[in-house]
Write a protein that holds these residues in place. Structure first.
Motif, PDB file in Angstrom:
ATOM      1  N   ALA A  74      34.805  43.268  15.035  1.00 32.17           N
ATOM      2  CA  ALA A  74      34.602  44.422  13.967  1.00 32.17           C
ATOM      3  C   ALA A  74      33.312  44.317  13.593  1.00 32.17           C
ATOM      4  N   CYS A  75      32.789  45.543  13.024  1.00 26.97           N
ATOM      5  CA  CYS A  75      31.536  45.712  12.380  1.00 26.97           C
ATOM      6  C   CYS A  75      31.098  44.539  11.397  1.00 26.97           C
ATOM      7  N   LEU A  76      29.908  44.052  11.135  1.00 21.90           N
ATOM      8  CA  LEU A  76      29.660  43.399  10.104  1.00 21.90           C
ATOM      9  C   LEU A  76      29.842  43.962   8.842  1.00 21.90           C
ATOM     10  N   ASP A  77      29.991  43.598   7.774  1.00 27.64           N
ATOM     11  CA  ASP A  77      30.187  44.125   6.597  1.00 27.64           C
ATOM     12  C   ASP A  77      29.006  44.937   6.197  1.00 27.64           C
ATOM     13  N   GLY A  78      28.970  45.916   5.637  1.00 28.78           N
ATOM     14  CA  GLY A  78      27.771  46.661   5.125  1.00 28.78           C
ATOM     15  C   GLY A  78      27.092  47.453   6.348  1.00 28.78           C
ATOM     16  N   THR A  79      27.573  47.393   7.565  1.00 30.14           N
ATOM     17  CA  THR A  79      27.139  48.178   8.487  1.00 30.14           C
ATOM     18  C   THR A  79      28.016  49.472   8.754  1.00 30.14           C
ATOM     19  N   ARG A  80      27.527  50.198   9.537  1.00 33.15           N
ATOM     20  CA  ARG A  80      28.301  51.617   9.846  1.00 33.15           C
ATOM     21  C   ARG A  80      29.175  52.238   8.778  1.00 33.15           C
ATOM     22  N   PRO A 111      25.842  55.939  23.652  1.00 34.15           N
ATOM     23  CA  PRO A 111      25.443  55.338  24.937  1.00 34.15           C
ATOM     24  C   PRO A 111      25.798  53.948  24.883  1.00 34.15           C
ATOM     25  N   ALA A 112      25.313  53.289  25.921  1.00 28.90           N
ATOM     26  CA  ALA A 112      25.870  51.944  26.227  1.00 28.90           C
ATOM     27  C   ALA A 112      25.227  51.016  25.338  1.00 28.90           C
ATOM     28  N   GLY A 113      26.137  50.149  24.977  1.00 29.02           N
ATOM     29  CA  GLY A 113      25.823  49.249  23.882  1.00 29.02           C
ATOM     30  C   GLY A 113      25.595  49.629  22.657  1.00 29.02           C
ATOM     31  N   SER A 114      25.878  50.785  22.106  1.00 24.94           N
ATOM     32  CA  SER A 114      25.495  51.312  20.778  1.00 24.94           C
ATOM     33  C   SER A 114      26.480  50.771  19.887  1.00 24.94           C
ATOM     34  N   GLY A 115      27.641  50.012  20.160  1.00 27.41           N
ATOM     35  CA  GLY A 115      28.448  49.553  18.971  1.00 27.41           C
ATOM     36  C   GLY A 115      29.769  50.265  18.836  1.00 27.41           C
ATOM     37  N   LYS A 116      30.070  51.065  19.834  1.00 25.38           N
ATOM     38  CA  LYS A 116      31.282  51.757  19.765  1.00 25.38           C
ATOM     39  C   LYS A 116      32.485  50.902  19.867  1.00 25.38           C
ATOM     40  N   SER A 117      32.573  49.871  20.604  1.00 30.15           N
ATOM     41  CA  SER A 117      33.798  48.900  20.554  1.00 30.15           C
ATOM     42  C   SER A 117      33.743  48.234  19.263  1.00 30.15           C
ATOM     43  N   ALA A 118      32.638  47.790  18.561  1.00 31.47           N
ATOM     44  CA  ALA A 118      32.670  47.325  17.219  1.00 31.47           C
ATOM     45  C   ALA A 118      33.506  48.279  16.107  1.00 31.47           C
ATOM     46  N   LEU A 119      32.814  49.517  16.426  1.00 29.35           N
ATOM     47  CA  LEU A 119      33.263  50.593  15.308  1.00 29.35           C
ATOM     48  C   LEU A 119      34.890  50.850  15.745  1.00 29.35           C
ATOM     49  N   THR A 242      33.938  56.536  23.177  1.00 29.90           N
ATOM     50  CA  THR A 242      33.674  56.427  24.503  1.00 29.90           C
ATOM     51  C   THR A 242      32.291  56.309  25.062  1.00 29.90           C
ATOM     52  N   ARG A 243      31.824  55.746  26.182  1.00 31.84           N
ATOM     53  CA  ARG A 243      30.484  56.307  26.686  1.00 31.84           C
ATOM     54  C   ARG A 243      30.612  57.687  26.971  1.00 31.84           C
ATOM     55  N   PRO A 244      29.347  58.468  27.083  1.00 30.44           N
ATOM     56  CA  PRO A 244      29.648  60.005  27.482  1.00 30.44           C
ATOM     57  C   PRO A 244      29.640  60.001  28.974  1.00 30.44           C
ATOM     58  N   LEU A 306      19.330  49.882  18.715  1.00 31.47           N
ATOM     59  CA  LEU A 306      20.565  49.727  19.796  1.00 31.47           C
ATOM     60  C   LEU A 306      21.051  48.250  19.506  1.00 31.47           C
ATOM     61  N   PHE A 307      22.362  48.045  19.064  1.00 37.43           N
ATOM     62  CA  PHE A 307      22.896  46.854  18.703  1.00 37.43           C
ATOM     63  C   PHE A 307      22.977  45.942  19.825  1.00 37.43           C
ATOM     64  N   LEU A 308      23.263  46.340  21.234  1.00 37.98           N
ATOM     65  CA  LEU A 308      23.542  45.557  22.151  1.00 37.98           C
ATOM     66  C   LEU A 308      22.094  44.599  22.411  1.00 37.98           C
ATOM     67  N   ALA A 310      19.746  44.357  20.573  1.00 37.83           N
ATOM     68  CA  ALA A 310      19.413  43.319  19.238  1.00 37.83           C
ATOM     69  C   ALA A 310      20.198  42.055  19.365  1.00 37.83           C
ATOM     70  N   GLU A 311      21.249  42.207  19.755  1.00 35.88           N
ATOM     71  CA  GLU A 311      22.410  41.059  19.744  1.00 35.88           C
ATOM     72  C   GLU A 311      22.058  40.052  20.814  1.00 35.88           C
ATOM     73  N   THR A 312      21.627  40.722  22.140  1.00 36.96           N
ATOM     74  CA  THR A 312      21.401  39.889  23.349  1.00 36.96           C
ATOM     75  C   THR A 312      19.901  39.206  22.974  1.00 36.96           C
TER      76      THR A 312
HETATM   77  N1  LIG Z   1      28.156  47.103  13.350  1.00 37.99           N
HETATM   78  C1  LIG Z   1      28.175  45.863  13.940  1.00 37.99           C
HETATM   79  N2  LIG Z   1      28.037  44.761  13.368  1.00 37.99           N
HETATM   80  C2  LIG Z   1      27.892  43.790  13.948  1.00 37.99           C
HETATM   81  N3  LIG Z   1      27.848  43.806  15.462  1.00 37.99           N
HETATM   82  C3  LIG Z   1      27.803  44.706  16.133  1.00 37.99           C
HETATM   83  C4  LIG Z   1      27.789  46.028  15.637  1.00 37.99           C
HETATM   84  N4  LIG Z   1      27.733  46.832  16.270  1.00 37.99           N
HETATM   85  C5  LIG Z   1      27.747  46.358  17.643  1.00 37.99           C
HETATM   86  N5  LIG Z   1      27.763  45.060  17.251  1.00 37.99           N
HETATM   87  C6  LIG Z   1      27.537  43.940  18.368  1.00 37.99           C
HETATM   88  O1  LIG Z   1      26.525  44.723  19.441  1.00 37.99           O
HETATM   89  C7  LIG Z   1      27.219  44.283  20.775  1.00 37.99           C
HETATM   90  C8  LIG Z   1      27.701  45.515  21.247  1.00 37.99           C
HETATM   91  O2  LIG Z   1      28.286  46.314  20.711  1.00 37.99           O
HETATM   92  P1  LIG Z   1      29.630  47.089  21.489  1.00 37.99           P
HETATM   93  O3  LIG Z   1      30.186  46.230  22.522  1.00 37.99           O
HETATM   94  O4  LIG Z   1      30.609  47.478  20.201  1.00 37.99           O
HETATM   95  O5  LIG Z   1      29.132  48.285  22.018  1.00 37.99           O
HETATM   96  P2  LIG Z   1      29.649  49.430  22.905  1.00 37.99           P
HETATM   97  O6  LIG Z   1      29.014  50.699  22.735  1.00 37.99           O
HETATM   98  O7  LIG Z   1      31.085  49.387  23.000  1.00 37.99           O
HETATM   99  O8  LIG Z   1      29.072  49.032  24.344  1.00 37.99           O
HETATM  100  P3  LIG Z   1      29.540  49.527  25.838  1.00 37.99           P
HETATM  101  O9  LIG Z   1      28.832  50.731  25.864  1.00 37.99           O
HETATM  102  O10 LIG Z   1      29.051  48.579  26.728  1.00 37.99           O
HETATM  103  O11 LIG Z   1      30.909  49.584  25.783  1.00 37.99           O
HETATM  104  C9  LIG Z   1      28.645  43.642  20.444  1.00 37.99           C
HETATM  105  O12 LIG Z   1      28.571  42.324  20.925  1.00 37.99           O
HETATM  106  C10 LIG Z   1      28.781  43.713  19.121  1.00 37.99           C
HETATM  107  O13 LIG Z   1      29.456  42.779  18.524  1.00 37.99           O
END
Ligand SMILES: Nc1ncnc2c1ncn2[C@@H]1O[C@H](COP(=O)(O)OP(=O)(O)OP(=O)(O)O)[C@@H](O)[C@H]1O
Length: 984
Positions: A74-80, A111-119, A242-244, A306-308, A310-312
């Motif tokens: 899930a998203c870090l507290d204080g984000t999104r 888009p890819a890696g934008s944090g959709k799954s976290a959301l 979803t990704r578009p 772009l979360f992905l 930054a995280e990478t």
């Molecule tokens: N709000 C957030 N707080 C903390 N970490 C986040 C947040 N959003 C994204 N991340 C981290 O960034 C990385 C990419 O996020 P995520 O997998 O949710 O993106 P996605 O849009 O679902 O990617 P994909 O397009 O590949 O499905 C993940 O490792 C996730 O943990």
């Protein structure tokens, strides 16, 4: 009853104590527990055998994987925060939209890696806690991927938890027809879900969370969402991230029951969230202190939200050697470790490759348009909209639809692409996408930038040729005319061209044609050079005017070299070009843009180089001399008097030569080139030589003014001013006063004759006169001059405050200083106050230009109030001056360090005076520290002050009882003084 129920419970749920035995992937942990209580009642009604049948029926549904939300993702507290709030309130609100009757889907494309799954995990977690979630499914599950049937099964299982009647109804349907438990998804909806919806309460919503739909390649899931969801009641809410992906969007976009979520997940608005994430992650490392604030800021900017990415990066630097250095290298694009590591850039690139691999690479039409459109997007120097891009590419037959078609297919790798707005700039998702496509992607994804630079350089030239015409850009032609060779004519003003007043391709082409040409490794073809020749050589005025008006940089000279294989231009063409260059050079110089004027003036002079041994006619010679003079002036303004001198001397030589045979034509040119030489010599501190020249110039203008008073009186005034300046610099102050007096009188007469003359010339001559009077120790007369200057400025400000306010402030500042030097400090204070007030206003609009003046005003004002005995006020002004000078030193230490040291020194003294000696120490220490640095570079200039600073510092230390340290200071002071010449 109680005991029996408990026993039944054990038997019914088996050893894993799950009510929905066999449905362990089910997401509603809280709901499990709630349902357990209710099941007790059910058993009482139906008895043991019935319970077993119920559980048997539910077991038939199976145990789908990938359907549980995960708090760790899930998203870090204080984000999104905004996203979560908007989605959960939509999902839990019972308000139905009037336009649709059935269930609705909130589509959250990102888009890819934008944090959709976290959301998605966060939304499911929140809604599960509030009891609204019915089920969830995550199609990016790492194990066996969920299917459409898995989805309908968890939906059915989730509905079973709503209440007993619903569960009973479902179970009865399964018992009646066991094949339903494993039926295709659509049938399960049709025969298991739709029949029971009437039993659902209408007092709450039923939320379904679906993530990563784009990873579900089977269209049956998409069909369910498109065709069956609208048949569910309006209390059903689907949240779908979803990704578009083209297929997903083709099924779902623009359907009446689908609402698009508008908050973007990448870009500017996401940077704050990414920052929170980065800061949080770094706070858990032992290298956090090695990451400077500047590096952190650069990291956040480079993330592009772009979360992905930054995280990478964070994962990578966690495991590297030299964390901060590696981060800096990644940001600078200089880390090979980053690009070569599988888990670093490699991880991102695998994802990009995965996305690209889904496109239609066997379709030649697609491949051709992909290459053009994506080739353009990765090569453009700044983003264009699809409309702008299509217009730029129109000569190659590319339409808006072509651009749109490709962008829609690649939306996942773009930042918030707008389907509806053709004027919105198209951004690639992240710089890493561009780098991948250009440097490391395999064929056929790979883009060869050289090819696209070539196209873009040609297309930019075509856009300029097509659109940069007086009919389409009416300001063109502003620099045209013979004024350029006439020194008595004022420089033409440069009209401003805003972005909105040009078409997008034209704006782009003017700004970036250069960059595309520069990027070409190979020589351009014939079509290119012909175009370039027409625009850059044969008629360069429009492009130069447009560049000046849009503040873009067109490097004409290097562009010209691209067409040099055709040989240098004819003399006629060279002269025409030189004229254009000088006219634009003069315009830019007049607009205080000397750095931009310089290459043009150099270019003008170099036009004549191929003909230097030819016999040029008089006019050509005079024009060359004028070009040399302007070049010299420009170099002088740019603090390069050594470079300026040879050019100006060459001009003087040409003019002297010509004046022997063509006295009339050459005299003005000679006067002007000499006048410029005088400036250059002044700048070189060769005042005696400058004086000789200034005398000759004055003589020439006296002659010229006889025949044409109107034309040359202003220049005569300037000649007097220059001469006075040189005299003053040669310490002949009295003579300087006399010469400047003549200028003052001349200016007064000019104003009497022509009421249109504003008085700005007179005021300047009065101010010079005041300065020379002070130097000649005639201070009261100086005050009178300054007084008159202030009055004239006030009149000018009355008519045009914007233009003259800074002049008035300078004049008030000088007036205060003159009064102070006449020991009239009380009279000085109101003038000084007024100057500060105006300078504060000026700083508000333009800090970089006016902060140094404001600091000077505050510094002097502190001194005046100190002299007036108003010691309590002093500290405030001094403090303000110190603050500003600290800022100035930060940007340009060399220029402002001495002023800061003075301010700090005075501040310490004022604090001591106020009885705050302990507060004085840090100021005094800093002042000494800066002085020491200055002394290291120039001991003779700065050592006397250092001795003085040390002396004061010793007094403060003594006041605090720190005698040992005070003694040490005095020793150093004495040491310095013993080295200084006696008068210091
Ligand atoms: N709000 C957030 N707080 C903390 N970490 C986040 C947040 N959003 C994204 N991340 C981290 O960034 C990385 C990419 O996020 P995520 O997998 O949710 O993106 P996605 O849009 O679902 O990617 P994909 O397009 O590949 O499905 C993940 O490792 C996730 O943990």
């Amino acid at each position: 009853m109680q005991n029996r129920a408990e026993r039944s419970y054990d038997a019914a749920t088996g050893s894993d104590r799950s009510i929905l035995y066999g449905a362990s992937g089910f997401t509603l942990h809280n709901a499990h527990l709630q349902t357990a209580d209710r099941i007790n009642n059910t058993y009482n009604i139906h008895g043991d055998s019935k319970v077993i049948e119920v559980n048997e029926a539910l077991r038939l549904l199976g145990n789908p994987k990938g359907c549980a939300w995960d708090p760790a993702r899930a998203c870090l507290d204080g984000t999104r925060v905004v996203h979560i709030e908007a989605i959960t309130s939509w999902a839990t609100s019972l308000e139905a939209e009037p336009t649709t009757s059935g269930a609705r889907i909130l589509l959250v494309p990102g888009p890819a890696g934008s944090g959709k799954s976290a959301l998605a995990h966060t939304i499911c977690k929140e809604l599960s806690r509030s009891g609204h979630l019915v089920c969830s499914v995550f199609f990016d599950h790492t194990g066996p991927q969920p299917t459409a049937e898995d989805f309908t099964v968890v939906l059915v299982q989730g509905l079973c938890t709503v209440d007993d009647p619903v569960k009973k109804a479902i179970v009865e349907l399964i018992i009646k027809n066991k094949t339903l438990a494993s039926a295709p998804a659509s049938r399960q909806i049709e025969d298991l879900v739709l029949p029971i919806v009437a039993n659902l309460p209408s007092t709450r919503t039923f939320v379904v969370g679906i993530d990563a739909l784009d990873e579900q390649r089977n269209p049956s899931m998409l069909k369910l969402l498109r065709d069956y969801v609208p048949r569910l009641p309006s209390t059903f809410r689907f949240v779908l991230t979803t990704r578009p992906d083209p297929l997903v969007m083709q099924y779902l976009e623009n359907r009446p029951h689908i609402i698009s979520f508008l908050h973007p997940l990448v870009g500017e608005s996401s940077k704050a969230d990414v920052k929170t994430f980065i800061v949080d992650r770094l706070s858990m490392t032992d290298y956090q202190t090695a990451i400077s604030a500047k590096l952190l800021k650069a990291f956040i900017v480079k993330s592009e939200g772009l979360f992905l990415w930054a995280e990478t990066v964070l994962n990578h630097i966690d495991n590297t050697y030299g964390h901060a250095e590696e981060l800096a290298d990644i940001i600078d694009g200089a880390s090979s470790d980053w690009t070569k590591t599988e888990t670093a850039a490699g991880k991102l690139e695998k994802l990009y490759e995965h996305i690209l691999s889904k496109l239609r690479w066997n379709n030649d039409r697609f491949v051709e348009k992909y290459n053009i459109v994506i080739g353009a997007l990765v090569t453009l120097q700044e983003p264009l909209s699809r409309r702008g891009l299509a217009e730029l590419y129109s000569p190659d037959g590319i339409t808006e639809d072509d651009v749109h078609g490709i962008c829609m297919l690649l939306r996942t790798l773009l930042k918030d692409y707008s389907k509806d707005d053709p004027t919105r700039p198209i951004h690639l998702l992240h710089l890493s996408v561009q780098e991948y496509l250009v440097q490391r992607a395999p064929q056929p994804f790979r883009i060869d930038c050289e090819v696209h630079h070539k196209s873009l350089s040609r297309l930019c030239l075509l856009a300029i040729q097509r659109e940069l015409t007086p009919a389409k850009v009416p300001i063109l032609g502003y620099s045209d005319g013979d004024w350029v060779w006439d020194v008595t004519k004022k420089n033409r003003k440069i009209p401003v061209l805003l972005r909105a007043s040009l078409t997008e391709p034209l704006w782009y082409s003017i700004h970036h044609v250069n960059a595309h040409w520069r990027s070409l490794r190979e020589e351009a073809g014939k079509e290119h050079t012909t175009l370039l020749r027409e625009i850059i050589v044969e008629n360069p005025r429009p492009i130069l005017e447009a560049a000046a008006s849009t503040r873009s940089k067109v490097d004409m000279i290097s562009l010209q070299h691209k067409v040099w294989p055709h040989g240098p231009p004819s003399l006629a063409l060279a002269r025409r070009m030189a004229k254009i260059y000088v006219s634009l050079g003069r315009c830019l110089y007049g607009a205080n843009r000397a750095a931009e004027a310089l290459p043009l003036l150099q270019g003008a002079v170099s036009q004549y180089t191929p003909y230097k041994d030819d016999n040029l006619d008089t006019t050509a010679e005079l024009q060359l001399a004028a070009s040399l003079t302007w070049l010299g002036l420009c170099l002088c303004y740019l603090d390069c008097p050594d470079d300026a001198l040879p050019h100006v001397e060459k001009a003087v030589t040409i003019c002297r030569q010509l004046s022997l045979t063509h006295a009339n034509e050459a005299r003005v040119a000679l006067a002007y080139s000499l006048e410029t030489k005088g400036h250059v010599l002044d700048k070189l501190k060769r005042y005696d030589k400058a004086y000789d020249i200034d005398v000759e110039v004055l003589d020439l203008y006296r002659q010229l003014v006889v025949a044409h008073p109107e034309k040359f009186q202003h220049r005569l005034g300037l000649a007097l001013r220059n001469l006075a300046w040189s005299l003053d610099a040669c310490k002949k102050h009295e003579e300087a006063v006399v010469v400047t007096q003549e200028e003052v009188e001349l200016r007064r007469k000019m104003m009497e004759r022509d009421t249109q003359i504003s008085g700005a010339g007179l005021v300047m001559s009065l101010e010079s006169q005041a300065r020379y009077l002070i130097n000649a120790k005639r201070k009261p007369e100086a005050v009178e001059c300054s007084q008159e200057a202030v009055e004239i400025w006030r009149r000018l400000v009355h008519d045009n405050p914007e233009k003259f306010n800074s002049g008035l402030a300078d004049s008030l500042y000088n007036m205060a200083s003159d009064l102070y030097s006449c020991d009239r400090v009380a009279d000085a204070i109101p003038f000084s106050c007024e100057a500060i007030k105006i300078r504060h206003q000026l700083v508000a609009n333009n800090p970089s230009t006016f902060e140094p003046d404001l600091a000077n005003s505050l510094y002097n004002h502190a001194m005046y109030t100190r002299m007036a005995g108003r010691i309590t006020e002093v500290v405030g002004y001094g403090q303000d001056a110190v603050e500003i000078r600290h800022r100035l030193v930060h940007d340009d230490p060399e220029k402002f360090n001495a002023g800061l040291a003075d301010s700090l020194h005075n501040m310490a003294s004022d604090l001591d005076e106020c009885g705050r000696v302990a507060d004085a120490i840090p100021y005094s220490c800093e002042a000494i520290q800066i002085r020491r640095k200055l002394v290291a570079n120039d001991p003779s200039a700065f050592e006397p002050d250092l001795a003085n600073y040390l002396n004061n510092h010793a007094i403060y230390l003594e006041g605090l009882g720190r005698t040992e340290e005070a003694l040490e200071c005095r020793r150093e002071r004495d040491d310095i003084q013993s080295r200084l010449p006696a008068q210091s």
